[in-house]
Design a protein around this motif. Structure first.
Motif, mmCIF file in Angstrom:
data_model
loop_
_atom_site.group_PDB
_atom_site.id
_atom_site.type_symbol
_atom_site.label_atom_id
_atom_site.label_comp_id
_atom_site.label_asym_id
_atom_site.label_seq_id
_atom_site.Cartn_x
_atom_site.Cartn_y
_atom_site.Cartn_z
ATOM 1 N N LEU A 104 10.586 32.670 17.038
ATOM 2 C CA LEU A 104 10.105 31.354 16.601
ATOM 3 C C LEU A 104 11.188 30.660 15.768
ATOM 4 C CD1 LEU A 104 7.911 29.180 16.141
ATOM 5 C CD2 LEU A 104 7.105 30.524 14.202
ATOM 6 N N HIS A 105 11.802 31.395 14.858
ATOM 7 C CA HIS A 105 12.846 30.794 14.025
ATOM 8 C C HIS A 105 14.019 30.333 14.879
ATOM 9 C CE1 HIS A 105 11.064 33.077 10.373
ATOM 10 N NE2 HIS A 105 10.587 31.862 10.459
ATOM 11 N N GLN A 106 14.321 31.096 15.923
ATOM 12 C CA GLN A 106 15.403 30.682 16.833
ATOM 13 C C GLN A 106 15.041 29.359 17.508
ATOM 14 O OE1 GLN A 106 18.384 32.145 16.871
ATOM 15 N NE2 GLN A 106 18.856 30.329 18.096
ATOM 16 N N ARG A 107 13.780 29.251 17.907
ATOM 17 C CA ARG A 107 13.347 27.992 18.552
ATOM 18 C C ARG A 107 13.362 26.831 17.555
ATOM 19 N NH1 ARG A 107 8.307 27.249 21.943
ATOM 20 N NH2 ARG A 107 9.405 25.260 22.104
ATOM 21 N N MET A 108 12.982 27.113 16.323
ATOM 22 C CA MET A 108 13.037 26.047 15.301
ATOM 23 C C MET A 108 14.467 25.544 15.158
ATOM 24 S SD MET A 108 10.693 27.726 12.282
ATOM 25 C CE MET A 108 11.074 26.568 10.989
ATOM 26 N N ARG A 109 15.371 26.508 15.105
ATOM 27 C CA ARG A 109 16.779 26.172 14.905
ATOM 28 C C ARG A 109 17.317 25.338 16.072
ATOM 29 N NH1 ARG A 109 21.283 30.479 12.855
ATOM 30 N NH2 ARG A 109 22.786 28.847 12.437
ATOM 31 N N GLY A 243 -2.968 29.525 6.921
ATOM 32 C CA GLY A 243 -2.457 28.195 6.579
ATOM 33 C C GLY A 243 -1.730 28.157 5.245
ATOM 34 N N ARG A 244 -2.339 28.723 4.195
ATOM 35 C CA ARG A 244 -1.721 28.639 2.867
ATOM 36 C C ARG A 244 -0.571 29.617 2.698
ATOM 37 N NH1 ARG A 244 -6.787 30.122 3.120
ATOM 38 N NH2 ARG A 244 -7.512 32.168 2.454
ATOM 39 N N PHE A 245 -0.304 30.415 3.743
ATOM 40 C CA PHE A 245 0.813 31.361 3.711
ATOM 41 C C PHE A 245 1.854 30.980 4.775
ATOM 42 C CE2 PHE A 245 -3.032 33.534 2.338
ATOM 43 C CZ PHE A 245 -2.633 34.269 1.227
ATOM 44 N N SER A 246 1.806 29.722 5.251
ATOM 45 C CA SER A 246 2.518 29.436 6.502
ATOM 46 C C SER A 246 3.854 28.727 6.352
ATOM 47 C CB SER A 246 1.598 28.617 7.425
ATOM 48 O OG SER A 246 1.325 27.352 6.868
ATOM 49 N N LEU A 247 4.319 28.465 5.129
ATOM 50 C CA LEU A 247 5.552 27.671 5.042
ATOM 51 C C LEU A 247 6.759 28.398 5.612
ATOM 52 C CD1 LEU A 247 7.630 28.551 2.460
ATOM 53 C CD2 LEU A 247 5.689 27.748 1.176
ATOM 54 N N TRP A 248 6.635 29.726 5.783
ATOM 55 C CA TRP A 248 7.739 30.542 6.323
ATOM 56 C C TRP A 248 7.814 30.438 7.839
ATOM 57 C CZ3 TRP A 248 9.167 31.961 1.589
ATOM 58 C CH2 TRP A 248 8.159 32.160 0.634
ATOM 59 N N SER A 249 6.792 29.913 8.449
ATOM 60 C CA SER A 249 6.728 29.814 9.910
ATOM 61 C C SER A 249 7.243 28.433 10.317
ATOM 62 C CB SER A 249 5.272 29.992 10.363
ATOM 63 O OG SER A 249 4.537 28.812 10.033
ATOM 64 N N PRO A 254 10.129 20.745 8.757
ATOM 65 C CA PRO A 254 10.758 19.570 8.136
ATOM 66 C C PRO A 254 11.671 19.958 6.981
ATOM 67 C CG PRO A 254 8.451 19.680 7.528
ATOM 68 C CD PRO A 254 8.666 20.724 8.588
ATOM 69 N N ALA A 255 11.280 21.007 6.245
ATOM 70 C CA ALA A 255 12.126 21.458 5.137
ATOM 71 C C ALA A 255 13.412 22.068 5.691
ATOM 72 C CB ALA A 255 11.372 22.473 4.282
ATOM 73 N N ALA A 256 13.275 22.879 6.741
ATOM 74 C CA ALA A 256 14.467 23.501 7.333
ATOM 75 C C ALA A 256 15.404 22.429 7.886
ATOM 76 C CB ALA A 256 14.049 24.474 8.432
#
Ligand code: F6P
Length: 500
Positions: A104-109, A243-249, A254-256
């Protein structure tokens, strides 16, 4: 377990001042450094005996077993039949979940690179639509870390009140805006209405294919697809990330994008360092667990109904709001995992503000009010501004002085001028505010919330308490069940006229 609670309640505690006198190694035991953060619990009533009793309580609650189950990806959220795998997003979890997060992080990138390369046309602004856990995390990251400059202007639009979207729309050029719809379920009514209105705004301003400039961050990719978003721009995260634990996903997209990928990766690394500490440290050195002991002591032994968090740093001004969802949505429960009444205060009300402002507004009650409020100060050794260092010196001086004054108190012949003292505080001092340290800090709060839930034997990962209000709003919206109480009916009539 009841015996372990009785033992906790039976511990006799002296004043904090006396504890310092009686326990010469107090600072050494209760001021701990982890992942670039200094945690000082020594100004609380956690005596050596109280700590020992809480450790026995943790053993009786099978803390170690529950923690292992969390990291192993076992079902720790039985009411929804799910694991809770936010740690896997930072590389600490079941191997297959970690691998899925990496993909998932690779796809975000890749998507961020595509946005930068203008694959969807020019992008200067991002409107991120989402609410609750789909907004508070990214907003905190951007507000804390984006002050020195960010790659894009990002507006987080959460409220269904049109004023929120209008404000963003007025500031942004629709032809240079990327729309991000963040919703785990992709059904939340506020997010869906805001998304539709944002698309209308783009369309009305001549953007020919607004959906072509839209990205979805969700655990329900089929719904995003049905909404009309191309699958190449849907970044699905795991159902097991709450949801409240999801900022790492992908919710952190937008932050990344705005802060840069390296910053996002450092955030994950900092959180992973705290994950490892929580997983491996002995109870007496385990910072999130000790923080949970302090929480339990004040809520359950001393009857405190609230806890207050003051960020002595403008960059962390949204932290209390973020923590309100994390702590109150997670542990604001009345029943245990087995459905029996929890029988004691679960989550105290989390509230707070920013120092030094709060000193001139609410600290009166903390120093002289009738309620006991455990206070938490959060500050950074390094300043976040280029002004005269005197500003930061004054900020820290005030922070430390407040903790000292709460504890010391002062006798006075005039009762109006007397301070009872012996009021507890914890100080959390970050080496600096950077992505890595912020990641560790937020992971600390997550694990503390989980540790509290283990001690209470409640499920911190569901949130059925938000459903009834949503159902009533839907009923009112569809006019399917207009048998509300007289007060609500009168309000409805006043706002919308009599509805048949
Ligand atoms: O109503 C509460 C809640 O479900 C939160 O737990 C969640 O973070 C928020 O709504 C938003 O939900 P979603 O991401 O599914 O839009």
């Amino acid at each position: 377990m009841d015996e372990a609670w009785a033992a906790v309640e039976a511990v006799k505690t002296a004043s904090v001042k006396d504890l310092f006198a009686d326990e010469p190694d107090r600072l050494e035991r209760l001021a701990l450094d982890e992942a670039g953060i200094h945690f000082d619990f020594s100004k609380t009533h956690l005596s050596r005996d109280a700590l020992a009793a809480f450790i026995r309580l943790a053993e009786a609650a099978d803390f170690a077993g529950r923690r292992d189950a969390l990291f192993a990806g076992e079902i720790v959220n039985p009411t929804e039949g799910r694991a809770a795998e936010h740690s896997a997003e930072r590389g600490e979890g079941a191997p297959e979940s970690v691998a899925r997060a990496r993909k998932l992080h690779q796809r975000m990138r890749t998507l961020i690179d595509a946005v930068e390369a203008e694959a969807f046309g020019p992008v200067e602004h991002i409107i991120h639509i989402g609410i609750g856990g789909s907004a508070l995390g990214p907003e905190l990251l951007l507000d804390t870390l984006g002050r020195a400059g960010a790659g894009y202007d990002v507006a987080i639009v959460s409220n269904v009140d049109g004023a929120a979207l209008e404000e963003a729309a007025l500031a942004f050029d629709p032809h240079a805006t990327l729309l991000v719809i963040a919703s785990k379920t992709f059904t939340t009514s506020e997010a869906m209405l805001n998304a539709r209105s944002a698309l209308d705004w783009m369309r009305d301003h001549g953007v020919t294919d607004p959906l072509g400039r839209t990205v979805a961050l969700t655990a329900a990719p089929d719904k995003a697809l049905a909404f009309g978003i191309d699958e190449t721009r849907i970044l699905p995260f795991a159902e097991t990330v709450g949801g409240r634990f999801s900022l790492w996903s992908s919710i952190g997209l937008p932050a990344a994008a705005a802060l840069g990928w390296d910053a996002f990766e450092s955030l994950l690394e900092g959180a992973a360092a705290m994950d490892r500490h929580f997983r491996l440290a002995l109870p007496e050195r385990n910072v999130p667990l000790i923080a949970a002991f302090v929480d339990r002591y004040y809520a359950n032994v001393r009857g405190a109904g609230t806890r207050a968090v003051f960020a002595y740093d403008e960059r962390l001004r949204l932290l209390p709001t973020y923590l309100q969802q994390l702590e109150m949505e997670s542990n604001g429960k009345s029943v245990r995992l087995d459905g029996s009444p929890v029988g004691r205060t679960a989550a105290p009300v989390t509230w707070g503000g920013v120092g030094t402002d709060a000193q001139h507004a609410v600290f009166q009650l903390l120093h002289q009010g009738t309620q006991l409020v455990p206070v938490e100060f959060v500050a950074s050794l390094e300043p976040g501004n280029e002004l005269d260092p005197e500003h930061h010196r004054q900020l820290l001086i005030n922070c430390f002085a407040q903790g000292a004054a709460l504890m010391a108190g002062r006798d006075a012949a005039d009762p109006h001028r007397a301070y009872p003292g012996d009021r507890p505080s914890t100080t959390i001092l970050l080496d600096r505010i950077d992505p890595r340290t912020l990641g560790a800090l937020l992971a600390f709060y997550e694990h503390r919330t989980f540790a509290n839930a283990v001690l209470l034997r409640i499920n911190p990962f569901d949130q059925f308490g938000v459903e009834l209000g949503k159902e009533m709003a839907n009923a009112l919206d569809s006019q399917s069940a207009l048998d509300f109480d007289p007060s609500t009916e009168a309000l409805i009539a006043r706002a919308f006229g009599d509805v048949e």
